[in-house]
Enzyme design. Structure first.
Site, PDB file in Angstrom:
ATOM      1  N   VAL A  64     -79.551  -0.690  13.499  1.00  8.93           N
ATOM      2  CA  VAL A  64     -78.873  -0.706  14.798  1.00  8.93           C
ATOM      3  C   VAL A  64     -77.774  -1.777  14.889  1.00  8.93           C
ATOM      4  CG1 VAL A  64     -80.699   0.398  16.140  1.00  8.93           C
ATOM      5  CG2 VAL A  64     -80.762  -2.088  15.808  1.00  8.93           C
ATOM      6  N   TYR A 155     -80.970 -17.793  16.404  1.00  6.85           N
ATOM      7  CA  TYR A 155     -81.791 -16.818  17.137  1.00  6.85           C
ATOM      8  C   TYR A 155     -81.611 -17.017  18.655  1.00  6.85           C
ATOM      9  CZ  TYR A 155     -86.141 -14.547  18.775  1.00  6.85           C
ATOM     10  OH  TYR A 155     -87.065 -13.760  19.436  1.00  6.85           O
TER      11      TYR A 155
HETATM   12  P1  NAP Z   1     -91.417  -7.507  14.530  1.00  5.68           P
HETATM   13  O1  NAP Z   1     -92.884  -7.336  14.645  1.00  5.68           O
HETATM   14  O2  NAP Z   1     -90.856  -8.244  13.379  1.00  5.68           O
HETATM   15  O3  NAP Z   1     -90.734  -6.038  14.619  1.00  5.68           O
HETATM   16  C1  NAP Z   1     -89.331  -5.953  14.523  1.00  5.68           C
HETATM   17  C2  NAP Z   1     -88.915  -4.528  14.735  1.00  5.68           C
HETATM   18  O4  NAP Z   1     -87.480  -4.464  14.702  1.00  5.68           O
HETATM   19  C3  NAP Z   1     -89.418  -3.595  13.623  1.00  5.68           C
HETATM   20  O5  NAP Z   1     -89.689  -2.331  14.202  1.00  5.68           O
HETATM   21  C4  NAP Z   1     -88.208  -3.498  12.691  1.00  5.68           C
HETATM   22  O6  NAP Z   1     -88.173  -2.282  11.945  1.00  5.68           O
HETATM   23  C5  NAP Z   1     -87.073  -3.515  13.704  1.00  5.68           C
HETATM   24  N1  NAP Z   1     -85.777  -3.922  13.150  1.00  5.68           N
HETATM   25  C6  NAP Z   1     -85.416  -5.119  12.616  1.00  5.68           C
HETATM   26  N2  NAP Z   1     -84.123  -5.087  12.249  1.00  5.68           N
HETATM   27  C7  NAP Z   1     -83.661  -3.851  12.555  1.00  5.68           C
HETATM   28  C8  NAP Z   1     -82.390  -3.215  12.418  1.00  5.68           C
HETATM   29  N3  NAP Z   1     -81.319  -3.857  11.902  1.00  5.68           N
HETATM   30  N4  NAP Z   1     -82.278  -1.923  12.834  1.00  5.68           N
HETATM   31  C9  NAP Z   1     -83.329  -1.257  13.363  1.00  5.68           C
HETATM   32  N5  NAP Z   1     -84.558  -1.819  13.531  1.00  5.68           N
HETATM   33  C10 NAP Z   1     -84.703  -3.103  13.116  1.00  5.68           C
HETATM   34  O7  NAP Z   1     -90.831  -8.235  15.835  1.00  5.68           O
HETATM   35  P2  NAP Z   1     -91.457  -8.454  17.305  1.00  5.68           P
HETATM   36  O8  NAP Z   1     -92.103  -9.770  17.317  1.00  5.68           O
HETATM   37  O9  NAP Z   1     -92.178  -7.252  17.749  1.00  5.68           O
HETATM   38  O10 NAP Z   1     -90.096  -8.607  18.139  1.00  5.68           O
HETATM   39  C11 NAP Z   1     -89.544  -7.560  18.913  1.00  5.68           C
HETATM   40  C12 NAP Z   1     -88.496  -8.136  19.826  1.00  5.68           C
HETATM   41  O11 NAP Z   1     -89.088  -9.125  20.675  1.00  5.68           O
HETATM   42  C13 NAP Z   1     -87.362  -8.852  19.085  1.00  5.68           C
HETATM   43  O12 NAP Z   1     -86.134  -8.624  19.728  1.00  5.68           O
HETATM   44  C14 NAP Z   1     -87.756 -10.323  19.198  1.00  5.68           C
HETATM   45  O13 NAP Z   1     -86.659 -11.186  19.088  1.00  5.68           O
HETATM   46  C15 NAP Z   1     -88.373 -10.333  20.579  1.00  5.68           C
HETATM   47  N6  NAP Z   1     -89.264 -11.463  20.810  1.00  5.68           N
HETATM   48  C16 NAP Z   1     -90.375 -11.642  20.041  1.00  5.68           C
HETATM   49  C17 NAP Z   1     -91.194 -12.742  20.287  1.00  5.68           C
HETATM   50  C18 NAP Z   1     -92.445 -12.991  19.475  1.00  5.68           C
HETATM   51  O14 NAP Z   1     -93.028 -14.076  19.603  1.00  5.68           O
HETATM   52  N7  NAP Z   1     -92.926 -12.036  18.698  1.00  5.68           N
HETATM   53  C19 NAP Z   1     -90.875 -13.648  21.298  1.00  5.68           C
HETATM   54  C20 NAP Z   1     -89.726 -13.431  22.049  1.00  5.68           C
HETATM   55  C21 NAP Z   1     -88.923 -12.341  21.805  1.00  5.68           C
HETATM   56  P3  NAP Z   1     -88.893  -2.147  10.497  1.00  5.68           P
HETATM   57  O15 NAP Z   1     -90.384  -2.146  10.779  1.00  5.68           O
HETATM   58  O16 NAP Z   1     -88.413  -0.842   9.995  1.00  5.68           O
HETATM   59  O17 NAP Z   1     -88.455  -3.326   9.695  1.00  5.68           O
END
Ligand code: NAP
Length: 249
Positions: A64, A155
């Site tokens: 994306v 980030y």
């Molecule tokens: P995660 O478990 O690492 O999952 C990341 C997801 O994004 C996966 O589905 C991955 O796909 C997809 N992705 C990464 N790069 C991509 C790209 N270039 N194009 C399409 N898909 C892509 O992360 P998460 O912790 O669930 O985080 C989700 C969101 O919440 C993020 O925006 C993150 O910054 C935000 N967030 C997370 C936290 C936290 O503590 N976890 C806190 C605040 C905000 P693949 O599986 O195919 O790699």
């Protein structure tokens, strides 16, 4: 059910917070397009869970952060579902560097994947929402954008950009019945969060008033609320913070 007959697109829906959001939207009746970049088997498994609920699921691989794959993905979802009522910009990455160690290329990549991606997907979904005269867009930012976080300046800057982007397009799109908001999770137990160092996570835990990290199922309800009528009707350009009390406004 609050989202019956709605069509949603969730980016980064193969795992973590995006997976839980996709399942929660489907539980409320939405058909869901599931984007991923690498984890095809995981995305297919989420799709199976959604189909088992009696909803439609459409799996769409795309980086994306790149324009042409996003154009193709949005066209494929429109061909499959006919419309997109709900867009959740969730896909993201993280990694840690102190500012004096950060390779310029890693800064650029972070901004590309965590900020440019949200612009791109929104840019190519909005024309369809304008035609429909309705839509809900929920952008996932982070409490790091509000509070700051050591070793995450790239980030946090990208996520701060998401917040500013949301406030601008929320004003542009509200007159067309398209409501845009942010959800800023706190530290949430996912693969992304677990990739941070033990030291960083211990330091963060000590800052949290509730004394524990969040779970993905505790983030998804904020997104469902913003996507639903009448629950989300009056939210425009807002930041919802399911963040364990790390940031208080
Ligand atoms: P995660 O478990 O690492 O999952 C990341 C997801 O994004 C996966 O589905 C991955 O796909 C997809 N992705 C990464 N790069 C991509 C790209 N270039 N194009 C399409 N898909 C892509 O992360 P998460 O912790 O669930 O985080 C989700 C969101 O919440 C993020 O925006 C993150 O910054 C935000 N967030 C997370 C936290 C936290 O503590 N976890 C806190 C605040 C905000 P693949 O599986 O195919 O790699």
């Amino acid at each position: 059910m609050k989202l019956e007959n709605k069509k949603a697109l969730v980016t980064g829906a193969s795992r973590g917070i995006g997976r839980e959001i996709a399942l929660a939207l489907a539980r409320e009746g939405a058909d869901v397009a599931l984007n991923y970049i690498h984890s095809k088997a995981a995305a297919d498994a989420v799709a199976e869970e959604i189909r088992a609920m009696g909803r439609k699921a459409f799996v769409c691989q795309a980086d994306v952060s790149e324009e042409l794959p996003v154009i193709d993905m949005v066209a494929a979802v429109i061909k499959e579902f006919g419309r997109i009522d709900i867009l959740v910009n969730n896909a993201g990455i993280d990694e840690q560097f102190l500012i004096w160690d950060m390779p310029v290329e890693r800064w650029d990549n972070m901004i590309k994947v965590n900020l440019r991606s949200q612009f791109l997907v929104t840019r190519f979904v909005v024309p369809h929402m304008l035609k429909q005269k309705s839509g809900r867009i929920i952008c996932i930012s982070s409490q790091c954008a509000q509070k700051g976080a050591i070793e995450l300046s790239h980030y946090s800057a990208a996520k701060g950009g998401v917040m500013s982007f949301v406030k601008c397009i929320a004003r542009e799109l509200a007159p067309y019945n398209i409501l845009v908001n942010c959800v800023n999770p706190g530290p949430t137990l996912t693969e992304m969060f677990n990739s941070l160092t033990d030291e960083w996570r211990s330091m963060k835990l000590a800052e949290l008033p509730i004394g524990r990290f969040g779970e993905t199922y505790e983030i998804a309800p904020s997104v469902v609320m913003l996507a639903s009528e009448p629950d989300g009707n009056l939210y425009v350009g807002q930041i919802l913070g399911p963040n364990c009390g790390d940031v208080m406004y």
